[in-house]
Design a protein around this motif. Structure first.
Motif, mmCIF file in Angstrom:
data_model
loop_
_atom_site.group_PDB
_atom_site.id
_atom_site.type_symbol
_atom_site.label_atom_id
_atom_site.label_comp_id
_atom_site.label_asym_id
_atom_site.label_seq_id
_atom_site.Cartn_x
_atom_site.Cartn_y
_atom_site.Cartn_z
ATOM 1 N N MET A 1 -20.148 -19.254 20.250
ATOM 2 C CA MET A 1 -20.949 -19.249 19.299
ATOM 3 C C MET A 1 -21.913 -20.024 18.869
ATOM 4 S SD MET A 1 -18.246 -17.232 16.627
ATOM 5 C CE MET A 1 -19.339 -17.171 15.345
ATOM 6 N N LEU A 2 -21.431 -21.317 19.131
ATOM 7 C CA LEU A 2 -22.340 -22.750 18.823
ATOM 8 C C LEU A 2 -23.337 -22.587 19.929
ATOM 9 C CD1 LEU A 2 -23.279 -25.344 17.313
ATOM 10 C CD2 LEU A 2 -21.388 -26.339 18.841
ATOM 11 N N VAL A 3 -22.883 -22.397 21.016
ATOM 12 C CA VAL A 3 -23.741 -22.501 22.277
ATOM 13 C C VAL A 3 -24.941 -21.328 22.120
ATOM 14 C CG1 VAL A 3 -24.088 -22.132 24.832
ATOM 15 C CG2 VAL A 3 -22.188 -23.589 23.855
ATOM 16 N N ASP A 4 -24.481 -20.266 21.779
ATOM 17 C CA ASP A 4 -25.483 -19.011 21.559
ATOM 18 C C ASP A 4 -26.279 -19.339 20.496
ATOM 19 O OD1 ASP A 4 -24.104 -17.459 23.555
ATOM 20 O OD2 ASP A 4 -22.909 -16.442 22.113
ATOM 21 N N GLY A 5 -26.137 -20.101 19.313
ATOM 22 C CA GLY A 5 -27.005 -20.497 18.367
ATOM 23 C C GLY A 5 -28.082 -21.241 18.816
ATOM 24 N N LEU A 6 -27.518 -22.343 19.615
ATOM 25 C CA LEU A 6 -28.444 -23.575 20.045
ATOM 26 C C LEU A 6 -29.576 -22.721 21.124
ATOM 27 C CD1 LEU A 6 -26.315 -26.252 20.815
ATOM 28 C CD2 LEU A 6 -27.864 -26.262 18.947
ATOM 29 N N ASN A 7 -28.969 -21.740 21.961
ATOM 30 C CA ASN A 7 -29.718 -21.053 23.181
ATOM 31 C C ASN A 7 -30.957 -20.089 22.459
ATOM 32 O OD1 ASN A 7 -28.812 -21.843 25.294
ATOM 33 N ND2 ASN A 7 -27.249 -20.129 25.286
ATOM 34 N N ARG A 8 -30.642 -19.917 20.862
ATOM 35 C CA ARG A 8 -31.632 -19.016 20.452
ATOM 36 C C ARG A 8 -32.889 -19.935 20.017
ATOM 37 N NH1 ARG A 8 -27.300 -15.827 18.172
ATOM 38 N NH2 ARG A 8 -27.154 -17.378 16.400
ATOM 39 N N PHE A 9 -32.680 -21.442 19.830
ATOM 40 C CA PHE A 9 -33.981 -22.108 19.703
ATOM 41 C C PHE A 9 -34.363 -22.660 21.057
ATOM 42 C CE2 PHE A 9 -31.520 -22.080 15.652
ATOM 43 C CZ PHE A 9 -32.396 -22.027 14.853
ATOM 44 N N LEU A 10 -33.600 -22.736 22.397
ATOM 45 C CA LEU A 10 -33.852 -23.555 23.365
ATOM 46 C C LEU A 10 -34.541 -22.871 24.334
ATOM 47 C CD1 LEU A 10 -30.827 -26.037 23.665
ATOM 48 C CD2 LEU A 10 -33.080 -26.520 22.559
ATOM 49 N N LYS A 11 -34.014 -21.208 24.407
ATOM 50 C CA LYS A 11 -34.458 -20.506 25.634
ATOM 51 C C LYS A 11 -35.310 -19.441 24.898
ATOM 52 C CE LYS A 11 -30.489 -21.465 28.500
ATOM 53 N NZ LYS A 11 -31.224 -21.832 29.653
ATOM 54 N N PRO A 12 -36.069 -18.745 25.846
ATOM 55 C CA PRO A 12 -36.906 -17.717 25.581
ATOM 56 C C PRO A 12 -35.991 -16.551 25.141
ATOM 57 C CG PRO A 12 -37.664 -18.273 27.846
ATOM 58 C CD PRO A 12 -36.406 -19.181 27.206
ATOM 59 N N LYS A 13 -36.730 -15.648 24.152
ATOM 60 C CA LYS A 13 -35.877 -14.535 23.615
ATOM 61 C C LYS A 13 -35.667 -13.459 24.291
ATOM 62 C CE LYS A 13 -37.491 -15.761 18.811
ATOM 63 N NZ LYS A 13 -38.070 -15.134 17.569
ATOM 64 N N MET A 14 -36.300 -13.442 25.597
ATOM 65 C CA MET A 14 -35.691 -12.453 26.630
ATOM 66 C C MET A 14 -36.076 -13.054 27.941
ATOM 67 S SD MET A 14 -38.958 -9.714 26.815
ATOM 68 C CE MET A 14 -37.976 -8.743 27.951
ATOM 69 N N LYS A 15 -35.169 -12.323 28.798
ATOM 70 C CA LYS A 15 -35.206 -12.707 30.029
ATOM 71 C C LYS A 15 -36.505 -12.229 31.065
ATOM 72 C CE LYS A 15 -32.385 -13.163 34.392
ATOM 73 N NZ LYS A 15 -31.133 -12.662 35.013
ATOM 74 N N LEU A 16 -37.263 -13.211 31.625
ATOM 75 C CA LEU A 16 -38.451 -12.735 31.965
ATOM 76 C C LEU A 16 -38.583 -12.965 33.525
ATOM 77 C CD1 LEU A 16 -40.703 -14.855 29.334
ATOM 78 C CD2 LEU A 16 -40.288 -12.507 29.203
#
Length: 433
Positions: free
Chosen positions: A417-432
């Motif tokens: 859950m912590l990693v998912d929260g960080l990924n929302r800020f660090l990675k694009p919001k969709m796979k491109l």
């Protein structure tokens, strides 16, 4: 003597069952040998929670980040994993046959094998049912597996790019107004806006025509009418053309032919109407299946014709009191996995097996980040509690967290859950890509 328990199918029910059994009876404890050898079989090397496939299909979820490696998970939790597709069963010899595993070029990676069992658990899930509709297999995408979801995602990206360059309107048709079709409709609008914001396409909401086609009088027919109406209003507000009481008679290269509305033009077509058990279920060495191909089991989850074979999840036809049957839903697979865990332990102790009783906990449907709707069952004597908006969205997310807790435990789930929260800020919001 250590018994051999084979579990075929690494979906939610199969993986949860293998994990719990391995933790309790699949390991040496205090110098005593393991009570059972637990083996999980799946044709894929990784697991992803099936209710998330519509997010994989639109790029809202990167399967590479959320999928679970069976081999790694097996090592951590004390069971064995064998990759392969079950293609045969010999009940007299108590063994299953796994097909050879080949790479993309057709080279054999693993030969055909046989695995022996003392107890066999079938957790093969379900696949889409096209009801023999002409053209569907060739012209429509399905979302039964991560591979199919990825295939649609790539086609979606290519189609958006092509139409964006030419500034041509894009039409997408989804057949099936159940949870998958409704959730995919909302996610596609979210994907369209994300692609526009990233500069992948110049298409706007007005240039995307999305059709949701349902043969029943309303979408989400398994939910209370109030929930169905709320979802219908939300989708039409986004711009989805919802076609109810509309049966598809043929899929063509240009669209979908219907009984009442003629042909609905579509550049991309997805079939999410109805489910059935995999075809293998009809080839189980004489065991009886129903019209949907589900294995007929007793309320103890044992097959009617062989006490050494069990089935859980969508592939099982399990009777309940008052001539009811366990519905093919994710929560049913979870409950059946829990019940079979108890029964397999009782079986090893020489005790009588307990009947399985399904408890409807309600249903939740996510409409991407736009909304969520659903109902929660409080108990058998009171009406369901209707939930919408943020509260429903939180309950929906919690279902996935409960699945993660079942296969990983609380500590690892908290870290995820912590990693998912960080990924929302660090990675694009969709796979491109």
């Amino acid at each position: 003597m250590t018994s051999k328990i084979l579990i075929v199918g690494g979906g939610a029910g199969g993986l949860e069952l293998a994990t719990r059994l391995a933790r309790k009876i699949g390991r040496q404890r205090w110098g005593k040998p393991a009570q059972a050898e637990i083996t999980l079989i799946d044709r894929n090397p990784t697991h992803i929670w099936k209710p998330l496939l519509h997010e994989v299909a639109t790029g809202a979820l990167d399967s590479g980040l959320d999928e679970v490696s069976y081999s790694s998970h097996a090592k951590q939790h004390g069971y064995q994993f064998r990759r392969g597709e079950m293609v045969g069963l010999d009940r007299e010899r108590r063994c299953v046959t796994l097909a050879a595993v080949e790479d993309d070029e057709g080279h054999t990676l693993l030969p055909e094998r046989e695995l022996a069992y003392d107890q066999l658990v079938l957790a093969l899930g379900s696949v889409s049912n096209d009801f023999g509709t002409p053209g569907v297999k060739d012209e429509c995408y399905f979302l039964d597996s991560p591979l199919q979801a990825e295939a649609f995602r790539k086609a979606m990206l290519s189609t958006f790019l092509q139409h964006g360059q030419d500034n041509r309107p894009l039409s997408i048709a989804i057949v099936g107004g159940g949870a998958t079709g409704v959730e995919l409709s909302a996610e596609l609008f979210n994907a369209s806006r994300m692609l526009h914001s990233y500069g992948v396409t110049s298409l706007t909401d007005a240039q995307m025509h999305l059709h949701l086609i349902e043969a029943a009088p309303r979408i989400l027919s398994m939910l209370p009418e109030r929930i169905s109406q709320a979802a219908h209003q939300e989708l039409t507000g986004l711009g989805v053309d919802v076609h109810t009481a509309t049966r598809v008679t043929e899929a063509t290269s240009t669209g979908l032919k219907t009984e009442t509305e003629g042909e609905i033009k579509a550049d991309l077509k997805v079939w999410a109407a109805g489910i059935k058990a995999p075809s293998l279920m009809a080839q189980l060495d004489g065991l009886e299946v129903n019209r949907q191909g589900q294995l007929k089991v007793l309320d103890t989850l044992q097959s009617e014709g062989d006490p050494h074979i069990f089935a859980i999840g969508d592939c099982a036809a399990c009777p309940q009191p008052d001539d009811q049957w366990v519905p093919p839903r994710a929560q049913a697979a979870h409950q059946m996995a829990d019940a079979l865990y108890v029964n397999l332990r009782r079986l090893s102790q020489g005790k009588m097996l307990k009947p399985f009783r399904y408890r409807d906990r309600g249903s939740l449907v996510s409409l991407s980040h736009f909304d969520a709707v659903g109902s929660l069952m409080r108990n058998q004597s009171t009406r369901s509690l209707v939930v919408e908006g943020t509260l429903a969205r939180l309950f929906y997310i919690s279902l996935y967290r409960l699945h993660q807790k079942a296969i990983h435990g609380w500590l690892r789930t908290g870290l995820l859950m912590l990693v998912d929260g960080l990924n929302r800020f660090l990675k694009p919001k969709m796979k491109l890509h």
